[in-house]
Design an enzyme around this catalytic site. Structure first.
Site, PDB file in Angstrom:
ATOM      1  N   GLU A  86       8.707   4.835  -1.749  1.00 51.20           N
ATOM      2  CA  GLU A  86       7.914   4.735  -0.523  1.00 51.20           C
ATOM      3  C   GLU A  86       8.687   5.247   0.688  1.00 51.20           C
ATOM      4  O   GLU A  86       8.107   5.778   1.620  1.00 51.20           O
ATOM      5  CB  GLU A  86       7.509   3.270  -0.318  1.00 51.20           C
ATOM      6  CG  GLU A  86       6.505   2.807  -1.364  1.00 51.20           C
ATOM      7  CD  GLU A  86       6.276   1.310  -1.350  1.00 51.20           C
ATOM      8  OE1 GLU A  86       7.228   0.555  -1.627  1.00 51.20           O
ATOM      9  OE2 GLU A  86       5.154   0.889  -1.059  1.00 51.20           O
ATOM     10  N   ARG A  99      -0.427 -14.345  -6.373  1.00 51.52           N
ATOM     11  CA  ARG A  99      -1.793 -14.237  -5.842  1.00 51.52           C
ATOM     12  C   ARG A  99      -2.780 -14.058  -6.995  1.00 51.52           C
ATOM     13  O   ARG A  99      -2.459 -13.407  -7.983  1.00 51.52           O
ATOM     14  CB  ARG A  99      -1.884 -13.047  -4.891  1.00 51.52           C
ATOM     15  CG  ARG A  99      -1.199 -13.306  -3.564  1.00 51.52           C
ATOM     16  CD  ARG A  99      -1.060 -12.034  -2.757  1.00 51.52           C
ATOM     17  NE  ARG A  99       0.197 -11.366  -3.031  1.00 51.52           N
ATOM     18  CZ  ARG A  99       0.540 -10.171  -2.543  1.00 51.52           C
ATOM     19  NH1 ARG A  99      -0.290  -9.498  -1.782  1.00 51.52           N
ATOM     20  NH2 ARG A  99       1.707  -9.644  -2.828  1.00 51.52           N
ATOM     21  N   ARG A 152       7.599   1.607   8.383  1.00 47.81           N
ATOM     22  CA  ARG A 152       6.563   1.129   7.477  1.00 47.81           C
ATOM     23  C   ARG A 152       5.747   0.024   8.154  1.00 47.81           C
ATOM     24  O   ARG A 152       6.305  -0.928   8.695  1.00 47.81           O
ATOM     25  CB  ARG A 152       7.207   0.562   6.218  1.00 47.81           C
ATOM     26  CG  ARG A 152       6.172   0.126   5.217  1.00 47.81           C
ATOM     27  CD  ARG A 152       6.582  -1.109   4.499  1.00 47.81           C
ATOM     28  NE  ARG A 152       5.564  -1.443   3.499  1.00 47.81           N
ATOM     29  CZ  ARG A 152       5.533  -2.606   2.887  1.00 47.81           C
ATOM     30  NH1 ARG A 152       6.405  -3.528   3.148  1.00 47.81           N
ATOM     31  NH2 ARG A 152       4.578  -2.848   2.020  1.00 47.81           N
ATOM     32  N   ASN A 197      12.056  -0.364   7.295  1.00 54.67           N
ATOM     33  CA  ASN A 197      11.072  -1.308   6.760  1.00 54.67           C
ATOM     34  C   ASN A 197      11.496  -2.693   7.241  1.00 54.67           C
ATOM     35  O   ASN A 197      12.396  -3.312   6.682  1.00 54.67           O
ATOM     36  CB  ASN A 197      11.055  -1.236   5.231  1.00 54.67           C
ATOM     37  CG  ASN A 197       9.987  -2.138   4.630  1.00 54.67           C
ATOM     38  OD1 ASN A 197       9.397  -2.961   5.321  1.00 54.67           O
ATOM     39  ND2 ASN A 197       9.762  -1.985   3.338  1.00 54.67           N
ATOM     40  N   HIS A 225      -0.559  -0.697  -0.579  1.00 59.80           N
ATOM     41  CA  HIS A 225       0.362   0.092  -1.411  1.00 59.80           C
ATOM     42  C   HIS A 225       0.054   1.587  -1.320  1.00 59.80           C
ATOM     43  O   HIS A 225       0.395   2.354  -2.226  1.00 59.80           O
ATOM     44  CB  HIS A 225       0.279  -0.311  -2.906  1.00 59.80           C
ATOM     45  CG  HIS A 225       0.762  -1.694  -3.226  1.00 59.80           C
ATOM     46  ND1 HIS A 225       0.100  -2.513  -4.112  1.00 59.80           N
ATOM     47  CD2 HIS A 225       1.827  -2.393  -2.791  1.00 59.80           C
ATOM     48  CE1 HIS A 225       0.746  -3.671  -4.207  1.00 59.80           C
ATOM     49  NE2 HIS A 225       1.793  -3.623  -3.403  1.00 59.80           N
TER      50      HIS A 225
END
Ligand code: AMP
Length: 395
Positions: free
Chosen positions: A362, A219, A70, A10, A158
């Protein structure tokens, strides 16, 4: 026999995380995080140095048969895990602008991986890919045809996490993913909710970019596009707008703190802004649960995951408050006992809908996707999760 090791990379803008899984038994045998890349004396000079450092720490590099990378945004081109070569890498560059904080660094990690680990299959696994099943009504914005022709549409993010927890949830319910309808809440610094019907994503709260949907750390989530027009007409610099929407909105915009633990600590002192931030965070999530309940018709489970979803019992209780009409009954004791140590059910026996907390993983999901691509007949996601480490990533 040592030909079952998968390296997962990642590669972020200033950090590189990696793990190695032995896929016989899904055992994690190495992992690490290299930070402050290019940020001065403390970290490695660049991503090449960072990856070299990571590889130097892996004892049995020859056992690595494939590398899973990823990638946040696959656009409308990459709808499934994809073997990477120079041509695919060049095509991927088209989507840099849609995830400027992530995709360039993700691509760099792939290019360096191919260079430093030649002779292995390199597979890109996309955060957007799980949502390629969105039906047209959930995929589109009601905007002019010319915009849609230019690729303006919802993608969702996600996906690797939502996919992982929905498969684990089905397993916990004793069903196959195809038999399971659920709503998964990935509540972290970036947050999103996904409606999953029969193992497929049918709606999700993030859109063309990871700005839409829930209130997040920095956000805003859903916002009237007219607000942005108003600010533009008033002369705001588009870069300032960009910065405000990505870094100074959400919990931080409401109360100055973006980390949920800090928001809660502030609210505990009686701070009204932090109290409102908590309320808005939970209210927005609850609103999406109602909406996705309507989308799915039948809901077997609600699944909480990621930093807040796994650890914060109070937020879970507040999100679910008043949802008894929906068949949702929390077991307060089980909820408070659950701090994300392991997957666990936290609903009362009388609850029609199972409520599950499932630590996301993940990286294991990426490794499973790689195996799924190498051995198409294998069914990634059905093997029991035995790995102990887990990670999450933030768009
Ligand atoms: P993630 O993006 O999944 O790493 O999640 C980060 C968010 O999870 C931050 O807002 C953290 O404050 C929150 N978080 C992590 N651990 C805990 C905890 N033990 N209790 C409450 N929130 C937590």
């Amino acid at each position: 026999m040592s030909d079952t090791h998968i390296l997962v990379i990642n590669s972020g803008s200033s950090s590189l995380r990696f793990s190695v899984y032995d896929m016989r038994g899904e055992r994690q045998i190495a992992d690490g995080k290299i930070e402050q890349i290019g940020e001065g004396a403390a970290g490695p000079a660049d991503h090449r140095a960072a990856l070299a450092q990571a590889l130097a720490g892996i004892a049995d590099r020859d056992a690595i048969v494939a590398v899973g990378h990823r990638v946040v945004h696959g656009g409308e081109r990459f709808l499934a895990p994809t073997r990477m070569d120079a041509a695919a890498l060049a095509e991927l560059a088209r989507f840099d602008a849609l995830a400027p904080l992530h995709n360039p660094a993700n691509r760099l990690g792939i290019a360096l991986g191919m260079e430093l680990l030649p002779g292995r299959t390199h597979v890109a696994v996309f955060d957007t890919a799980f949502h390629h099943s969105l039906p047209p009504a959930a995929m589109h914005y009601a905007v002019p045809a010319q915009w849609r022709a230019r690729g303006v549409r919802r993608h969702g993010f996600h996906g690797t996490s939502h996919r992982y927890v929905s498969r684990e949830a089905a397993r916990m319910l004793g069903k196959t993913p195809a038999e399971t309808n659920l709503i998964s809440l990935h509540l972290g610094n970036g947050s999103s909710v996904t409606a999953v019907r029969g193992g497929l994503s049918v709606d999700t709260s993030m859109g063309m970019t990871p700005l839409e949907g829930l209130v997040m750390g920095t956000r805003p989530g859903d916002i009237d596009a007219g607000v942005l027009l108003h600010l533009l007409r008033e002369g705001i610099d588009p870069r300032e707008l960009d910065d405000a929407l990505h870094h100074h909105s959400g919990l931080r915009g409401l109360c100055g703190e973006n980390d949920m633990r800090a928001v809660r600590a502030l609210a505990a002192t009686g701070n009204a802004d932090a109290t409102l931030a908590l309320e808005m965070y939970c209210y927005r999530a609850r609103k999406y649960l109602g909406a996705y309940g309507a989308v799915l018709g039948r809901v077997d489970a609600l699944v909480f995951t990621a930093g807040i979803g796994e650890h914060d019992a109070d937020i879970r209780a507040r999100v679910l408050a008043g949802l008894e009409w929906f068949g949702v009954r929390l077991d307060a004791e089980r909820n408070h006992a659950c701090r994300g140590q392991r997957a666990m059910a936290i609903h009362a026996p009388s609850s029609r809908v199972a409520i599950l907390v499932i630590p996301t993983n993940e990286e294991l999901e990426i490794a499973r996707e790689v195996i799924g691509l190498l051995e198409p007949r294998a069914t990634p996601g059905h093997a029991p999760a035995r790995a102990t480490h887990r990670r999450r990533s933030d768009p």
